[in-house]
Design a protein around this motif. Structure first.
Motif, PDB file in Angstrom:
ATOM      1  N   PHE A  54       0.809  -1.221   0.000  1.00  0.00           N
ATOM      2  CA  PHE A  54       0.000   0.000   0.000  1.00  0.00           C
ATOM      3  C   PHE A  54       0.842   1.272   0.000  1.00  0.00           C
ATOM      4  O   PHE A  54       0.532   2.225  -0.717  1.00  0.00           O
ATOM      5  N   VAL A  55       1.904   1.313   0.794  1.00  0.00           N
ATOM      6  CA  VAL A  55       2.761   2.499   0.765  1.00  0.00           C
ATOM      7  C   VAL A  55       3.426   2.649  -0.607  1.00  0.00           C
ATOM      8  O   VAL A  55       3.409   3.742  -1.183  1.00  0.00           O
ATOM      9  N   PRO A  56       4.016   1.591  -1.187  1.00  0.00           N
ATOM     10  CA  PRO A  56       4.577   1.762  -2.530  1.00  0.00           C
ATOM     11  C   PRO A  56       3.546   2.157  -3.587  1.00  0.00           C
ATOM     12  O   PRO A  56       3.847   2.986  -4.464  1.00  0.00           O
ATOM     13  N   PHE A  57       2.343   1.595  -3.541  1.00  0.00           N
ATOM     14  CA  PHE A  57       1.339   1.975  -4.536  1.00  0.00           C
ATOM     15  C   PHE A  57       0.910   3.431  -4.361  1.00  0.00           C
ATOM     16  O   PHE A  57       0.671   4.138  -5.345  1.00  0.00           O
ATOM     17  N   HIS A  58       0.814   3.896  -3.127  1.00  0.00           N
ATOM     18  CA  HIS A  58       0.496   5.307  -2.923  1.00  0.00           C
ATOM     19  C   HIS A  58       1.662   6.196  -3.354  1.00  0.00           C
ATOM     20  O   HIS A  58       1.443   7.329  -3.806  1.00  0.00           O
ATOM     21  N   ALA A  59       2.879   5.696  -3.220  1.00  0.00           N
ATOM     22  CA  ALA A  59       4.022   6.443  -3.740  1.00  0.00           C
ATOM     23  C   ALA A  59       3.938   6.574  -5.259  1.00  0.00           C
ATOM     24  O   ALA A  59       4.246   7.627  -5.831  1.00  0.00           O
ATOM     25  N   HIS A  60       3.511   5.511  -5.914  1.00  0.00           N
ATOM     26  CA  HIS A  60       3.345   5.570  -7.367  1.00  0.00           C
ATOM     27  C   HIS A  60       2.217   6.527  -7.744  1.00  0.00           C
ATOM     28  O   HIS A  60       2.329   7.265  -8.739  1.00  0.00           O
ATOM     29  N   LEU A  61       1.153   6.523  -6.958  1.00  0.00           N
ATOM     30  CA  LEU A  61       0.081   7.490  -7.203  1.00  0.00           C
ATOM     31  C   LEU A  61       0.599   8.911  -7.052  1.00  0.00           C
ATOM     32  O   LEU A  61       0.245   9.796  -7.844  1.00  0.00           O
ATOM     33  N   ALA A  98      -7.425   8.719  -1.454  1.00  0.00           N
ATOM     34  CA  ALA A  98      -6.070   8.390  -1.897  1.00  0.00           C
ATOM     35  C   ALA A  98      -5.318   9.573  -2.498  1.00  0.00           C
ATOM     36  O   ALA A  98      -4.127   9.763  -2.210  1.00  0.00           O
ATOM     37  N   PRO A  99      -5.942  10.413  -3.342  1.00  0.00           N
ATOM     38  CA  PRO A  99      -5.176  11.529  -3.927  1.00  0.00           C
ATOM     39  C   PRO A  99      -4.637  12.531  -2.914  1.00  0.00           C
ATOM     40  O   PRO A  99      -3.778  13.347  -3.265  1.00  0.00           O
ATOM     41  N   LEU A 100      -5.103  12.459  -1.670  1.00  0.00           N
ATOM     42  CA  LEU A 100      -4.594  13.393  -0.661  1.00  0.00           C
ATOM     43  C   LEU A 100      -3.111  13.197  -0.397  1.00  0.00           C
ATOM     44  O   LEU A 100      -2.446  14.104   0.128  1.00  0.00           O
ATOM     45  N   VAL A 101      -2.556  12.034  -0.756  1.00  0.00           N
ATOM     46  CA  VAL A 101      -1.124  11.819  -0.529  1.00  0.00           C
ATOM     47  C   VAL A 101      -0.285  12.798  -1.334  1.00  0.00           C
ATOM     48  O   VAL A 101       0.862  13.087  -0.970  1.00  0.00           O
ATOM     49  N   LEU A 111       3.838   8.952   6.247  1.00  0.00           N
ATOM     50  CA  LEU A 111       2.959   9.843   7.004  1.00  0.00           C
ATOM     51  C   LEU A 111       1.679  10.118   6.235  1.00  0.00           C
ATOM     52  O   LEU A 111       0.585  10.159   6.814  1.00  0.00           O
ATOM     53  N   ALA A 112       1.809  10.295   4.921  1.00  0.00           N
ATOM     54  CA  ALA A 112       0.624  10.556   4.099  1.00  0.00           C
ATOM     55  C   ALA A 112      -0.372   9.407   4.195  1.00  0.00           C
ATOM     56  O   ALA A 112      -1.582   9.631   4.363  1.00  0.00           O
ATOM     57  N   VAL A 113       0.111   8.177   4.105  1.00  0.00           N
ATOM     58  CA  VAL A 113      -0.784   7.020   4.186  1.00  0.00           C
ATOM     59  C   VAL A 113      -1.395   6.918   5.580  1.00  0.00           C
ATOM     60  O   VAL A 113      -2.574   6.564   5.725  1.00  0.00           O
TER      61      VAL A 113
END
Length: 829
Positions: A54-61, A98-101, A111-113
């Motif tokens: 989840f953290v890596p996928f949010h990093a990709h987002l 999710a886009p809030l990251v 921290l964003a997640v």
């Protein structure tokens, strides 16, 4: 109801919802602070799939939203040497939160997640509070109903349930289901009252888009709640009216799912093309353990996390004894809670909750639905009037029996029963004080404090237990920053790939760190990727769903990896560069099939012999030694050389082809620090032969290669023949020159017919998903246009079905008011 009264009720509901959300956020942060986990202490929280997926996928987002990603919405060039992205987007990243990251710095992605997760849980509390006050408005002026702030506390108890803080906390996508359940119950209520004909399907679409898996469970739970609401509605024509309501609710639900089809289509087909996961078998938990999970400060992976706070449990138990609540309503909500709890333990209903497949890992992922039902039951005991001593005594007896049932279990901790007892005493005191309006503040403090204390303790305990029991991954720090900087400095895409290395921070380092590597971990890891990489010697974890990068010069040449990062824990990152063929190469005809040896398979795909057989078990001096032992779990080295750790043991783990260093001839003997594996093979790589093979592929390669977010175009040299091979796995969705792409030993291939080769990628399911979504939208618009043309606005439609817009009956089909509604009967005009 007069307009000003409706406005007052909305303001009261909004304040209660805000209270529930704020109480939830403060409690979560307090629990994490007590445990001293990130971001409140030195212990990280990146366990299991949180740090690995989840953290890596949010990093990709984050990269996508900032225009820094390799690829786009359709194609992800960074993972697995090129994979489809829409299935992952729809599974992990389509939450509206999710886009809030993107608002956080890239190196603060953890921290964003975390902030997004807290926001989701708080929103679930607010949504449940709003639902409760919609079902029953609570205390009216001069009345005896429960105060609105109590609904806020119950909403928080739902959001802070054990499932939320112990399981969903590290699966952020599940938290969208926590929000979806009360929202979908609201859509059922709107269908019952004939209101919100457009908003209802839109809410369903939002829930199913955010996370279809938990939305499915939430939809089942909301359907059960709607059935209870219908069962509690009286009047002539009740059966016909109920059928109309059910058809209306079903229609709106199907419309909403249809609107979500552009996301759902690629997700479902992505799952069908994924490498098969673990086929788990369901075994019900022991009833003592089930009862134990109602207590605070317990943790277990294979039992339902039922904790909702002692106050909620007390009120839900008191409902059966509450004489101010009609007997049928008491029976209905109590029966629903028991039926849902029993359904968790019976295999057919267990499968129904989980889309008819026992999940890998936690088998009680639907537990949040029961937490919601308990919150509704507890509010039903409050909304008709605060329970008296008799009712509270009955509720205390129920809670006590459940606590005693947990005694044989080993799950309660030293804190569980003291916290349970203190919470029970505080809840009893708060409810007795709440009977006097002037003591509302201390009553609220007691009830909210009991919940906050128990939930914070449960959160803190789960934080620490997860670190001891689950795989964990480091939060972003100096090592990740240093590796990311080295990878960025070596970038040369699309001329060549840069792999962030096999010494990983997560199973998705290309998304987290950068580059265009071979590692990839997802529920949608393509079957062809896993099998192709395994044939070439790659390792895996998670039973083949987490494919590891392969540190090997031959596979680097095959996949155009011109720069590879390496590093050890605490040490600097080094980057090895080497000339490699372009992303598209020209090959002869059919090369044959893969065999059992990864060395021969690499040579087959390369088109040249580059490995030597070890003579007498020893590689010739000057060649590079590689060990193939997929099931070896231990350390290995060449005599006098560096030690390497291999993690094997199929089917869960598979050790990768391991480089051991340069051979010194007879002086280089293989040393296993542990039992030697039965299945093992040595390969001796001749770098000069590899360089010659690479030069040949480069010389015959295309004049130019253009890469886009949805495909590749290659300009071929004059007179080119044979097969054009793209260094990417041949996953479903590739087309070349207008026809389905071929497969060249698992890679995308197309016969050469002219001066160019143009390959494009469209995820399977996207076109039918768009068609279904468009049809659903058209049907929704047509239905509303038809209703307006006929003069049937939502309020009139509601009256026809016997329920007024405020929840009261019309006297047309259902003569008495809905349970918890207010207002006077409104005759049909």
């Amino acid at each position: 109801m007069p307009k000003d009264q409706r406005a007052d009720r909305r303001r009261s509901s909004a304040r209660a919802a805000a209270l529930g959300g704020l109480l939830t956020a403060l409690t979560l942060c307090a629990g994490d602070a007590v445990a001293r986990v990130f971001p409140f202490g030195p212990y990280h929280r990146s366990v299991n799939d949180l740090g690995n997926q989840f953290v890596p996928f949010h990093a990709h987002l984050w990269d996508l939203l900032h225009g820094r990603a390799r690829g786009g919405l359709l194609l992800n060039w960074q993972s697995g040497y090129g994979t489809g992205f829409l299935p992952d987007l729809g599974t992990y990243l389509t939450s509206p939160f999710a886009p809030l990251v993107a608002l956080f710095p890239r190196d603060r992605i953890d921290l964003a997640v975390y902030v997004v997760s807290v926001l989701k849980i708080s929103t679930a509390a607010a949504a449940m509070t709003w639902l409760l006050l919609t079902l029953h408005p609570g205390r009216r002026p001069g009345g005896r109903g429960g105060p609105a702030w109590a609904a806020g506390v119950l909403g928080a108890s739902y959001a802070l349930c054990g499932w939320s803080v112990t399981e969903a906390a590290y699966n952020p996508m599940w938290l969208d289901g926590l929000i979806a359940f009360p929202l979908l119950c609201l859509t059922g209520e709107w269908a019952l009252r004939g209101r919100r004909p457009v908003l209802g399907p839109l809410v369903v679409a939002l829930a199913w888009t955010a996370n279809f898996y938990t939305a499915y469970m939430a939809t089942l739970g909301a359907a059960l709640v709607l059935l209870v609401r219908l069962a509690l509605t009286d009047g002539p024509g009740r059966g016909r009216a109920a059928v109309r309501v059910l058809l209306r609710a079903a229609g709106r639900t199907l419309l909403g799912i249809g609107l979500a089809a552009p996301v759902l289509g690629p997700v479902f087909l992505g799952s069908r093309h994924a490498y098969p996961g673990w086929d788990a078998s369901f075994r019900p938990a022991g009833w003592a353990d089930v009862a134990a999970r109602l207590l605070p400060a317990t943790y277990d992976f294979f039992t339902p996390a039922l904790f909702t706070g002692t106050g909620t449990l007390l009120l839900a138990g008191a409902l059966a004894f509450h004489r101010a609540v009609p007997g049928r309503e008491r029976l209905a909500w109590t029966g629903l809670a028991l039926a849902v709890a029993l359904s968790f333990q019976w295999k057919p209903t267990h499968l129904a909750w989980h889309v008819f497949q026992t999940p890998n890992g936690s088998p009680y992922r639907q537990t949040f639905v029961l937490a919601g039902v308990l919150a509704v039951a507890a509010w039903s005991a409050l909304a008709r009037g605060l329970p008296g001593r008799r009712e509270l005594l009955g509720g205390t007896a129920v809670a006590g029996v459940l606590a005693l049932a947990a005694v044989p279990s080993a799950l309660p901790t030293a804190w569980s029963y003291p916290l349970f007892g203190a919470g029970l005493a505080a809840a009893l005191g708060g409810l007795l004080l709440a009977r006097r309006p002037r003591l509302a503040v201390p009553a609220a403090l007691l009830l909210a404090g009991a919940l906050a204390g128990q939930a914070a303790a449960t959160t803190a305990y789960a934080d620490r237990m997860r670190l001891g029991r689950l795989d964990d991954y480091p939060s972003w720090g100096a090592a990740q920053t240093e590796r990311a900087g080295a990878v960025a400095a070596a970038e040369g895409w699309p001329a060549y790939r840069t792999d962030p290395g096999r010494d990983t921070f997560s199973g998705n380092d290309p998304l987290l760190i950068g580059g265009e590597g071979g590692a990839y971990y997802s529920s949608h890891t393509p079957d062809v990727l896993t099998r192709t990489m395994a044939s070439l010697g790659a390792g895996w974890t998670s039973r083949g769903r987490s494919v590891q990068s392969l540190d090997n010069p031959v596979t680097d040449a095959l996949f155009a990896v011109g720069a590879r990062a390496r590093g050890r824990a605490g040490g600097p990152t080094t980057v090895e560069r080497s000339p490699v063929p372009p992303l598209v190469t020209l090959r002869p005809g059919d090369p044959g099939r893969y065999g059992p040896s990864p060395f021969r398979n690499q040579e087959l795909l390369l088109g040249a012999r580059v490995y030597e057989e070890p003579a007498g078990g020893v590689c010739r001096a000057g060649t590079e030694v590689f060990l193939w032992a997929p099931d070896y779990n231990g350390r290995v080295r060449l005599s006098g050389g560096e030690r390497f750790r291999m993690i094997g043991g199929r089917p869960r783990y598979r050790a990768a082809l391991q480089p051991l260093g340069t051979s010194r001839g007879a002086a280089s003997r293989l040393v296993f620090e542990g039992p030697a594996p039965r299945e093992r093979t040595l390969g001796c790589l001749d770098r000069a032969k590899l360089a010659a093979a690479v030069d040949q592929l480069r010389a015959a390669g295309p004049r130019s290669v253009t890469v886009t977010d949805h495909g590749v175009r290659a300009e071929l040299p004059p007179g080119a023949r044979g097969v054009a091979v793209l260094a990417a796995p041949r996953i479903a969705g590739w087309r070349c020159d207008g026809a389905p792409a071929g497969s060249y030993l698992g890679l995308v291939a197309a016969p050469v017919h002219g001066a160019t080769v143009d390959c494009t990628f469209r995820p399977p399911g996207l076109r039918p998903g768009l068609a279904a979504g468009g049809a659903a939208l058209l049907l929704l618009l047509l239905s509303r246009a038809t209703a307006r043309w006929r003069g049937r606005r939502p309020r009139a439609e509601a009256r026809y079905d016997g329920v007024g817009s405020d929840g009261s009956s019309t006297g047309q089909a259902i003569s008495s008011r809905l349970p918890g509604s207010s207002g006077v009967p409104v005759q049909r005009r």
